[in-house]
Design an enzyme around this catalytic site. Structure first.
Site, PDB file in Angstrom:
ATOM      1  CB  SER A 126      -0.465  40.316  12.257  1.00  0.00           C
ATOM      2  OG  SER A 126      -1.101  39.083  12.463  1.00  0.00           O
ATOM      3  CE1 TYR A 151       0.741  39.289   6.322  1.00  0.00           C
ATOM      4  CE2 TYR A 151       0.322  37.663   8.038  1.00  0.00           C
ATOM      5  CZ  TYR A 151       0.099  38.904   7.495  1.00  0.00           C
ATOM      6  OH  TYR A 151      -0.745  39.783   8.126  1.00  0.00           O
ATOM      7  CE  LYS A 155       1.614  42.674   7.995  1.00  0.00           C
ATOM      8  NZ  LYS A 155       1.479  44.022   7.408  1.00  0.00           N
TER       9      LYS A 155
HETATM   10  C1  WQD Z   1      -9.186  31.311  11.431  1.00  0.00           C
HETATM   11  C2  WQD Z   1      -9.533  29.935  11.997  1.00  0.00           C
HETATM   12  C3  WQD Z   1      -8.408  28.125  10.876  1.00  0.00           C
HETATM   13  C4  WQD Z   1     -10.373  28.518   7.011  1.00  0.00           C
HETATM   14  C5  WQD Z   1      -4.343  34.367   9.418  1.00  0.00           C
HETATM   15  C6  WQD Z   1      -2.982  34.971   9.547  1.00  0.00           C
HETATM   16  C7  WQD Z   1      -3.060  36.282  10.262  1.00  0.00           C
HETATM   17  C8  WQD Z   1      -4.001  37.210   9.588  1.00  0.00           C
HETATM   18  C9  WQD Z   1      -5.311  36.560   9.278  1.00  0.00           C
HETATM   19  C10 WQD Z   1      -3.749  38.441   7.490  1.00  0.00           C
HETATM   20  C11 WQD Z   1      -8.322  29.018  12.126  1.00  0.00           C
HETATM   21  C12 WQD Z   1      -9.908  28.020  10.698  1.00  0.00           C
HETATM   22  C13 WQD Z   1      -9.982  28.707   8.326  1.00  0.00           C
HETATM   23  C14 WQD Z   1     -11.109  27.354   6.678  1.00  0.00           C
HETATM   24  C15 WQD Z   1     -11.038  26.675   8.991  1.00  0.00           C
HETATM   25  N1  WQD Z   1      -3.340  37.773   8.485  1.00  0.00           N
HETATM   26  N2  WQD Z   1     -10.314  27.804   9.293  1.00  0.00           N
HETATM   27  N3  WQD Z   1     -11.435  26.481   7.691  1.00  0.00           N
HETATM   28  O1  WQD Z   1      -5.145  31.674  10.588  1.00  0.00           O
HETATM   29  O2  WQD Z   1      -6.153  33.014  12.482  1.00  0.00           O
HETATM   30  O3  WQD Z   1      -4.873  34.154  10.719  1.00  0.00           O
HETATM   31  O4  WQD Z   1      -5.144  35.272   8.702  1.00  0.00           O
HETATM   32  O5  WQD Z   1      -4.430  38.562   6.708  1.00  0.00           O
HETATM   33  O6  WQD Z   1      -1.807  36.835  10.350  1.00  0.00           O
HETATM   34  O7  WQD Z   1      -2.137  34.084  10.241  1.00  0.00           O
HETATM   35  O8  WQD Z   1      -7.102  33.289  10.196  1.00  0.00           O
HETATM   36  O9  WQD Z   1      -9.217  33.163   8.952  1.00  0.00           O
HETATM   37  O10 WQD Z   1      -7.260  31.785   8.140  1.00  0.00           O
HETATM   38  O11 WQD Z   1      -8.414  31.124  10.255  1.00  0.00           O
HETATM   39  O12 WQD Z   1     -11.353  25.850   9.849  1.00  0.00           O
HETATM   40  O13 WQD Z   1     -11.469  27.134   5.524  1.00  0.00           O
HETATM   41  O14 WQD Z   1     -10.415  29.285  11.079  1.00  0.00           O
HETATM   42  O15 WQD Z   1      -7.866  26.868  11.075  1.00  0.00           O
HETATM   43  O16 WQD Z   1      -8.496  28.266  13.274  1.00  0.00           O
HETATM   44  P1  WQD Z   1      -5.774  32.894  11.052  1.00  0.00           P
HETATM   45  P2  WQD Z   1      -8.015  32.358   9.281  1.00  0.00           P
END
Ligand code: WQD
Length: 345
Positions: A126, A151, A155
Protein backbone atom coordinates in the site's frame (compact mmCIF):
# COMPACT_ATOMS: atom_id res chain seq x y z
CA UNK A 1 -1.27 -20.18 -19.36
CA UNK A 2 -0.52 -21.06 -15.79
CA UNK A 3 -2.27 -22.10 -12.63
CA UNK A 4 -2.37 -19.18 -10.20
CA UNK A 5 -3.37 -19.24 -6.53
CA UNK A 6 -5.26 -16.13 -5.46
CA UNK A 7 -5.61 -15.74 -1.71
CA UNK A 8 -8.47 -13.42 -0.81
CA UNK A 9 -9.86 -14.06 -4.29
CA UNK A 10 -13.47 -13.33 -3.34
CA UNK A 11 -12.53 -9.92 -1.94
CA UNK A 12 -12.77 -6.59 -3.70
CA UNK A 13 -9.43 -6.38 -5.54
CA UNK A 14 -9.03 -10.17 -5.54
CA UNK A 15 -12.25 -10.84 -7.46
CA UNK A 16 -11.44 -8.28 -10.15
CA UNK A 17 -7.98 -9.81 -10.50
CA UNK A 18 -9.40 -13.33 -10.83
CA UNK A 19 -11.49 -12.13 -13.78
CA UNK A 20 -8.48 -10.52 -15.49
CA UNK A 21 -6.37 -13.65 -14.95
CA UNK A 22 -9.12 -15.76 -16.50
CA UNK A 23 -9.48 -13.31 -19.39
CA UNK A 24 -5.77 -13.79 -20.06
CA UNK A 25 -6.19 -17.57 -20.16
CA UNK A 26 -4.86 -18.45 -16.70
CA UNK A 27 -6.40 -21.05 -14.41
CA UNK A 28 -7.29 -19.73 -10.98
CA UNK A 29 -7.57 -21.38 -7.58
CA UNK A 30 -9.11 -19.09 -4.96
CA UNK A 31 -8.64 -19.53 -1.25
CA UNK A 32 -10.61 -17.29 1.06
CA UNK A 33 -12.08 -17.69 4.54
CA UNK A 34 -14.98 -15.39 3.59
CA UNK A 35 -14.29 -13.26 6.69
CA UNK A 36 -14.90 -10.10 4.68
CA UNK A 37 -16.44 -11.40 1.47
CA UNK A 38 -19.27 -13.52 0.18
CA UNK A 39 -19.39 -16.85 -1.64
CA UNK A 40 -21.81 -15.31 -4.16
CA UNK A 41 -18.88 -13.39 -5.60
CA UNK A 42 -18.04 -16.65 -7.42
CA UNK A 43 -21.31 -16.29 -9.35
CA UNK A 44 -20.34 -12.77 -10.40
CA UNK A 45 -16.93 -13.96 -11.56
CA UNK A 46 -18.50 -16.80 -13.51
CA UNK A 47 -21.01 -14.47 -15.16
CA UNK A 48 -18.24 -12.24 -16.45
CA UNK A 49 -15.63 -14.79 -17.53
CA UNK A 50 -17.80 -17.84 -18.15
CA UNK A 51 -15.51 -19.84 -15.86
CA UNK A 52 -16.12 -20.75 -12.23
CA UNK A 53 -12.76 -20.74 -10.46
CA UNK A 54 -11.79 -23.52 -8.07
CA UNK A 55 -12.54 -22.35 -4.54
CA UNK A 56 -11.39 -23.50 -1.10
CA UNK A 57 -12.72 -22.01 2.12
CA UNK A 58 -9.44 -21.89 4.00
CA UNK A 59 -7.82 -19.46 6.41
CA UNK A 60 -4.24 -18.71 5.33
CA UNK A 61 -3.29 -18.63 9.01
CA UNK A 62 -4.02 -22.39 9.17
CA UNK A 63 -0.72 -23.95 8.07
CA UNK A 64 -1.94 -27.55 7.99
CA UNK A 65 -4.98 -26.77 5.82
CA UNK A 66 -2.83 -24.67 3.53
CA UNK A 67 -0.35 -27.54 3.16
CA UNK A 68 -3.21 -29.90 2.25
CA UNK A 69 -4.57 -27.38 -0.22
CA UNK A 70 -1.22 -27.26 -2.02
CA UNK A 71 -1.19 -31.10 -2.09
CA UNK A 72 -4.62 -31.08 -3.69
CA UNK A 73 -3.96 -28.30 -6.21
CA UNK A 74 -0.68 -29.38 -7.76
CA UNK A 75 1.33 -27.37 -10.23
CA UNK A 76 0.53 -23.86 -9.01
CA UNK A 77 3.05 -21.54 -10.67
CA UNK A 78 2.46 -18.30 -8.77
CA UNK A 79 0.60 -16.87 -5.80
CA UNK A 80 -1.13 -13.51 -5.59
CA UNK A 81 -1.56 -12.81 -1.90
CA UNK A 82 -4.47 -10.46 -1.21
CA UNK A 83 -5.92 -12.13 1.88
CA UNK A 84 -5.56 -9.67 4.76
CA UNK A 85 -7.53 -7.54 7.18
CA UNK A 86 -7.61 -3.94 6.00
CA UNK A 87 -9.64 -1.68 8.27
CA UNK A 88 -7.29 0.96 9.61
CA UNK A 89 -9.43 1.93 12.63
CA UNK A 90 -10.15 -1.65 13.61
CA UNK A 91 -6.44 -2.42 13.49
CA UNK A 92 -5.84 0.22 16.17
CA UNK A 93 -8.43 -1.53 18.39
CA UNK A 94 -7.26 -5.07 17.64
CA UNK A 95 -3.55 -4.92 16.83
CA UNK A 96 -2.79 -8.55 17.63
CA UNK A 97 -5.59 -9.80 15.39
CA UNK A 98 -4.08 -7.74 12.57
CA UNK A 99 -0.50 -8.81 13.18
CA UNK A 100 -1.54 -12.46 13.45
CA UNK A 101 -3.81 -12.49 10.44
CA UNK A 102 -1.72 -10.43 8.06
CA UNK A 103 1.73 -11.68 9.04
CA UNK A 104 1.16 -15.35 9.89
CA UNK A 105 -0.67 -15.85 6.60
CA UNK A 106 2.30 -14.44 4.69
CA UNK A 107 4.81 -16.48 6.70
CA UNK A 108 2.80 -19.65 6.06
CA UNK A 109 2.80 -19.01 2.32
CA UNK A 110 6.53 -18.29 2.24
CA UNK A 111 7.25 -21.46 4.23
CA UNK A 112 5.03 -23.60 2.06
CA UNK A 113 6.21 -22.26 -1.30
CA UNK A 114 9.53 -24.16 -1.54
CA UNK A 115 7.92 -27.32 -0.15
CA UNK A 116 5.46 -27.21 -3.05
CA UNK A 117 7.94 -25.93 -5.62
CA UNK A 118 6.36 -22.50 -6.08
CA UNK A 119 8.76 -19.65 -6.67
CA UNK A 120 6.62 -16.62 -7.43
CA UNK A 121 4.55 -14.42 -5.17
CA UNK A 122 2.84 -11.07 -5.71
CA UNK A 123 2.23 -9.17 -2.50
CA UNK A 124 -0.47 -6.53 -1.95
CA UNK A 125 1.16 -3.56 -0.32
CA UNK A 126 0.00 0.00 0.00
CA UNK A 127 1.04 3.60 -0.53
CA UNK A 128 0.47 3.85 3.21
CA UNK A 129 4.14 2.76 3.60
CA UNK A 130 5.21 6.23 2.37
CA UNK A 131 3.26 8.10 5.07
CA UNK A 132 3.24 11.78 4.08
CA UNK A 133 5.94 11.79 1.39
CA UNK A 134 8.47 14.63 1.33
CA UNK A 135 8.20 14.82 -2.46
CA UNK A 136 5.25 14.35 -4.79
CA UNK A 137 4.59 12.44 -6.91
CA UNK A 138 6.04 9.68 -4.76
CA UNK A 139 8.45 7.16 -6.32
CA UNK A 140 9.23 3.64 -5.18
CA UNK A 141 12.54 4.92 -3.79
CA UNK A 142 10.92 7.33 -1.35
CA UNK A 143 11.75 6.53 2.28
CA UNK A 144 9.40 4.35 4.29
CA UNK A 145 7.82 6.40 7.10
CA UNK A 146 6.74 5.08 10.51
CA UNK A 147 3.35 3.44 10.11
CA UNK A 148 0.35 5.30 11.48
CA UNK A 149 -1.64 2.16 12.28
CA UNK A 150 -1.07 -1.54 12.96
CA UNK A 151 -2.68 -2.20 9.56
CA UNK A 152 -0.10 0.00 7.84
CA UNK A 153 2.63 -1.64 9.88
CA UNK A 154 1.59 -5.11 8.70
CA UNK A 155 2.19 -3.94 5.12
CA UNK A 156 5.63 -2.56 5.98
CA UNK A 157 6.60 -5.67 7.94
CA UNK A 158 5.16 -7.88 5.20
CA UNK A 159 7.47 -6.24 2.68
CA UNK A 160 10.42 -6.76 5.04
CA UNK A 161 9.55 -10.41 5.63
CA UNK A 162 9.55 -10.99 1.88
CA UNK A 163 12.82 -9.14 1.39
CA UNK A 164 14.61 -11.00 4.20
CA UNK A 165 13.28 -14.39 3.11
CA UNK A 166 14.40 -13.88 -0.47
CA UNK A 167 17.74 -12.45 0.60
CA UNK A 168 18.39 -15.69 2.47
CA UNK A 169 17.11 -17.92 -0.36
CA UNK A 170 17.51 -16.05 -3.65
CA UNK A 171 17.30 -19.25 -5.67
CA UNK A 172 13.96 -20.29 -4.28
CA UNK A 173 11.81 -17.22 -4.57
CA UNK A 174 10.99 -14.12 -6.47
CA UNK A 175 8.43 -11.52 -5.56
CA UNK A 176 6.74 -8.47 -6.95
CA UNK A 177 5.45 -6.07 -4.32
CA UNK A 178 2.65 -3.84 -5.55
CA UNK A 179 1.94 -0.64 -3.65
CA UNK A 180 -1.64 0.33 -4.30
CA UNK A 181 -2.88 3.86 -4.11
CA UNK A 182 -6.67 4.24 -3.62
CA UNK A 183 -8.61 1.60 -5.56
CA UNK A 184 -12.21 2.53 -6.35
CA UNK A 185 -14.94 1.60 -8.81
CA UNK A 186 -16.29 -1.73 -9.95
CA UNK A 187 -16.29 -4.05 -12.93
CA UNK A 188 -18.07 -2.43 -15.92
CA UNK A 189 -20.61 -5.28 -15.94
CA UNK A 190 -21.56 -4.43 -12.33
CA UNK A 191 -21.37 -8.16 -11.57
CA UNK A 192 -18.62 -7.66 -8.98
CA UNK A 193 -17.59 -4.68 -6.87
CA UNK A 194 -16.79 -3.55 -3.37
CA UNK A 195 -18.91 -5.04 -0.58
CA UNK A 196 -18.15 -3.04 2.56
CA UNK A 197 -19.03 -4.62 5.86
CA UNK A 198 -21.22 -2.27 7.92
CA UNK A 199 -20.49 1.44 7.86
CA UNK A 200 -17.84 2.08 5.21
CA UNK A 201 -14.52 3.60 6.28
CA UNK A 202 -13.38 4.38 2.75
CA UNK A 203 -14.56 7.39 0.81
CA UNK A 204 -16.15 5.89 -2.27
CA UNK A 205 -18.50 3.37 -0.69
CA UNK A 206 -19.60 6.12 1.67
CA UNK A 207 -20.26 8.42 -1.28
CA UNK A 208 -22.33 5.84 -3.18
CA UNK A 209 -24.24 4.75 -0.05
CA UNK A 210 -25.06 8.38 0.70
CA UNK A 211 -26.11 8.98 -2.89
CA UNK A 212 -28.53 6.06 -2.74
CA UNK A 213 -29.94 7.18 0.60
CA UNK A 214 -28.50 4.50 2.85
CA UNK A 215 -26.52 7.16 4.74
CA UNK A 216 -27.89 10.61 5.49
CA UNK A 217 -24.76 12.61 4.98
CA UNK A 218 -21.15 12.18 4.03
CA UNK A 219 -18.60 13.72 6.33
CA UNK A 220 -15.69 15.40 4.60
CA UNK A 221 -12.75 15.05 6.94
CA UNK A 222 -11.04 18.43 6.90
CA UNK A 223 -11.05 21.45 4.58
CA UNK A 224 -7.99 23.22 5.92
CA UNK A 225 -5.26 21.09 4.39
CA UNK A 226 -2.55 22.66 2.30
CA UNK A 227 -4.25 21.62 -0.96
CA UNK A 228 -5.98 23.65 -3.70
CA UNK A 229 -9.47 23.35 -2.14
CA UNK A 230 -8.40 22.46 1.40
CA UNK A 231 -9.64 18.84 1.33
CA UNK A 232 -7.20 15.92 1.31
CA UNK A 233 -5.77 14.61 -1.96
CA UNK A 234 -5.37 10.97 -3.07
CA UNK A 235 -4.56 9.02 -6.21
CA UNK A 236 -7.81 7.15 -6.97
CA UNK A 237 -7.39 4.25 -9.36
CA UNK A 238 -9.98 2.07 -11.10
CA UNK A 239 -9.93 -1.41 -9.56
CA UNK A 240 -9.93 -3.05 -13.02
CA UNK A 241 -6.78 -1.14 -13.98
CA UNK A 242 -5.27 -2.28 -10.70
CA UNK A 243 -6.33 -5.88 -11.35
CA UNK A 244 -4.64 -5.89 -14.76
CA UNK A 245 -1.32 -4.96 -13.19
CA UNK A 246 -1.41 -8.23 -11.26
CA UNK A 247 -1.66 -10.26 -14.46
CA UNK A 248 1.36 -8.42 -15.85
CA UNK A 249 3.27 -8.94 -12.60
CA UNK A 250 2.62 -12.68 -12.61
CA UNK A 251 3.53 -13.02 -16.28
CA UNK A 252 6.69 -10.97 -15.76
CA UNK A 253 7.86 -13.46 -13.14
CA UNK A 254 6.81 -16.52 -15.15
CA UNK A 255 8.65 -15.24 -18.21
CA UNK A 256 11.76 -14.43 -16.15
CA UNK A 257 11.68 -10.79 -17.08
CA UNK A 258 12.33 -9.52 -13.59
CA UNK A 259 15.46 -7.51 -12.93
CA UNK A 260 15.69 -8.40 -9.24
CA UNK A 261 14.35 -11.17 -7.05
CA UNK A 262 12.24 -8.50 -5.33
CA UNK A 263 10.68 -5.73 -7.39
CA UNK A 264 8.42 -2.94 -6.18
CA UNK A 265 5.91 -1.02 -8.27
CA UNK A 266 3.60 1.86 -7.47
CA UNK A 267 0.11 1.31 -8.85
CA UNK A 268 -1.52 4.69 -9.27
CA UNK A 269 -2.59 7.08 -11.99
CA UNK A 270 -0.14 9.87 -11.18
CA UNK A 271 -3.09 12.23 -10.66
CA UNK A 272 -4.14 13.59 -7.29
CA UNK A 273 -7.80 14.39 -6.63
CA UNK A 274 -9.31 16.02 -3.57
CA UNK A 275 -12.27 14.71 -1.61
CA UNK A 276 -14.37 17.64 -2.88
CA UNK A 277 -13.32 16.97 -6.48
CA UNK A 278 -14.43 13.37 -6.09
CA UNK A 279 -17.82 14.45 -4.73
CA UNK A 280 -18.32 17.07 -7.45
CA UNK A 281 -17.30 14.73 -10.26
CA UNK A 282 -19.53 12.00 -8.88
CA UNK A 283 -22.49 14.38 -8.84
CA UNK A 284 -21.71 15.55 -12.37
CA UNK A 285 -21.45 12.09 -13.97
CA UNK A 286 -24.38 10.51 -12.13
CA UNK A 287 -26.69 13.50 -11.76
CA UNK A 288 -27.20 12.43 -8.15
CA UNK A 289 -26.59 14.76 -5.19
CA UNK A 290 -24.36 13.70 -2.33
CA UNK A 291 -25.30 15.58 0.84
CA UNK A 292 -22.16 16.33 2.80
CA UNK A 293 -20.75 18.51 5.54
CA UNK A 294 -17.24 19.46 6.48
CA UNK A 295 -16.04 18.07 9.81
CA UNK A 296 -12.69 17.89 11.59
CA UNK A 297 -9.75 16.10 10.11
CA UNK A 298 -9.69 12.32 10.66
CA UNK A 299 -6.91 11.18 12.95
CA UNK A 300 -3.99 9.61 11.13
CA UNK A 301 -4.96 10.94 7.69
CA UNK A 302 -2.29 12.01 5.24
CA UNK A 303 -2.69 15.47 3.66
CA UNK A 304 -1.84 14.57 0.09
CA UNK A 305 -0.33 11.69 -1.81
CA UNK A 306 -0.21 10.62 -5.42
CA UNK A 307 1.95 8.19 -7.34
CA UNK A 308 4.79 8.48 -9.76
CA UNK A 309 3.73 5.47 -11.84
CA UNK A 310 6.54 5.86 -14.41
CA UNK A 311 8.43 2.77 -13.30
CA UNK A 312 5.32 0.57 -13.57
CA UNK A 313 4.55 2.20 -16.92
CA UNK A 314 7.95 1.48 -18.45
CA UNK A 315 9.02 -1.75 -16.72
CA UNK A 316 5.75 -3.54 -16.14
CA UNK A 317 4.19 -2.18 -19.32
CA UNK A 318 1.18 -1.07 -17.31
CA UNK A 319 -0.79 2.17 -17.44
CA UNK A 320 -3.96 3.16 -15.61
CA UNK A 321 -6.34 3.87 -18.50
CA UNK A 322 -9.72 4.60 -16.98
CA UNK A 323 -10.87 8.17 -16.43
CA UNK A 324 -12.12 9.19 -13.01
CA UNK A 325 -15.52 9.90 -14.60
CA UNK A 326 -15.84 6.33 -15.87
CA UNK A 327 -14.53 4.99 -12.59
CA UNK A 328 -17.12 6.89 -10.54
CA UNK A 329 -19.86 5.83 -12.96
CA UNK A 330 -18.89 2.20 -12.43
CA UNK A 331 -19.03 2.62 -8.65
CA UNK A 332 -22.54 4.05 -8.96
CA UNK A 333 -23.69 1.28 -11.34
CA UNK A 334 -22.53 -1.25 -8.76
CA UNK A 335 -24.37 0.50 -5.91
CA UNK A 336 -27.53 0.50 -8.06
CA UNK A 337 -27.03 -3.20 -8.74
CA UNK A 338 -26.74 -3.92 -5.02
CA UNK A 339 -30.00 -2.03 -4.45
CA UNK A 340 -31.70 -3.94 -7.25
CA UNK A 341 -30.60 -7.23 -5.71
CA UNK A 342 -32.00 -6.13 -2.35
CA UNK A 343 -28.59 -6.20 -0.69
CA UNK A 344 -29.34 -3.03 1.21
CA UNK A 345 -32.16 -4.38 3.33
C1 WQD B 1 -9.74 8.85 1.26
C2 WQD B 1 -9.94 10.33 1.58
C3 WQD B 1 -10.35 10.77 3.91
C4 WQD B 1 -14.21 8.79 4.22
C5 WQD B 1 -6.94 3.99 3.58
C6 WQD B 1 -5.75 3.22 4.05
C7 WQD B 1 -5.00 2.65 2.89
C8 WQD B 1 -5.89 1.81 2.04
C9 WQD B 1 -7.17 2.49 1.72
C10 WQD B 1 -6.81 -0.42 2.48
C11 WQD B 1 -9.23 10.77 2.85
C12 WQD B 1 -11.54 11.16 3.08
C13 WQD B 1 -13.01 9.29 3.74
C14 WQD B 1 -15.24 9.70 4.58
C15 WQD B 1 -13.81 11.53 3.94
N1 WQD B 1 -6.02 0.56 2.67
N2 WQD B 1 -12.82 10.63 3.60
N3 WQD B 1 -15.00 11.04 4.40
O1 WQD B 1 -7.38 6.96 4.09
O2 WQD B 1 -6.49 7.30 1.74
O3 WQD B 1 -6.49 5.05 2.74
O4 WQD B 1 -7.75 3.11 2.86
O5 WQD B 1 -7.78 -0.77 2.33
O6 WQD B 1 -3.93 1.92 3.34
O7 WQD B 1 -4.90 4.07 4.80
O8 WQD B 1 -8.62 6.04 2.04
O9 WQD B 1 -10.97 6.01 1.32
O10 WQD B 1 -10.47 6.06 3.80
O11 WQD B 1 -10.03 8.10 2.43
O12 WQD B 1 -13.66 12.75 3.81
O13 WQD B 1 -16.31 9.31 5.02
O14 WQD B 1 -11.34 10.55 1.82
O15 WQD B 1 -10.14 11.70 4.91
O16 WQD B 1 -8.77 12.06 2.64
P1 WQD B 1 -7.21 6.46 2.74
P2 WQD B 1 -10.10 6.48 2.43
Amino acid sequence: MAKILVTGGTGYIGSHTVVELQNSGHEVVIIDNLSNSNIEVLNGIEKISGIRPAFENIDCVDYVSMDKMFEKHQNIKAIIHFAASKAVGESVQKPLAYYRNNLVSLINLLQLMPIHHIENIVFSSSCTVYGQPDQLPVTENAPIKPALSPYGNTKQIGEEIIRDTIHANPNHYQSIILRYFNPIGAHPTAEIGELPNGIPNNLLPFVTQTAIGLRKQLQVFGNNYNTPDGSAVRDYIHVVDLAKAHVLAVERMLMNKTKNTVEIFNLGTGRGLSVLEIINTFEKVTGVKVPYRIVDRREGDIEKVWAEPGYANSELGWVAHETVEETLRSAWAWELKLAEKGKHE
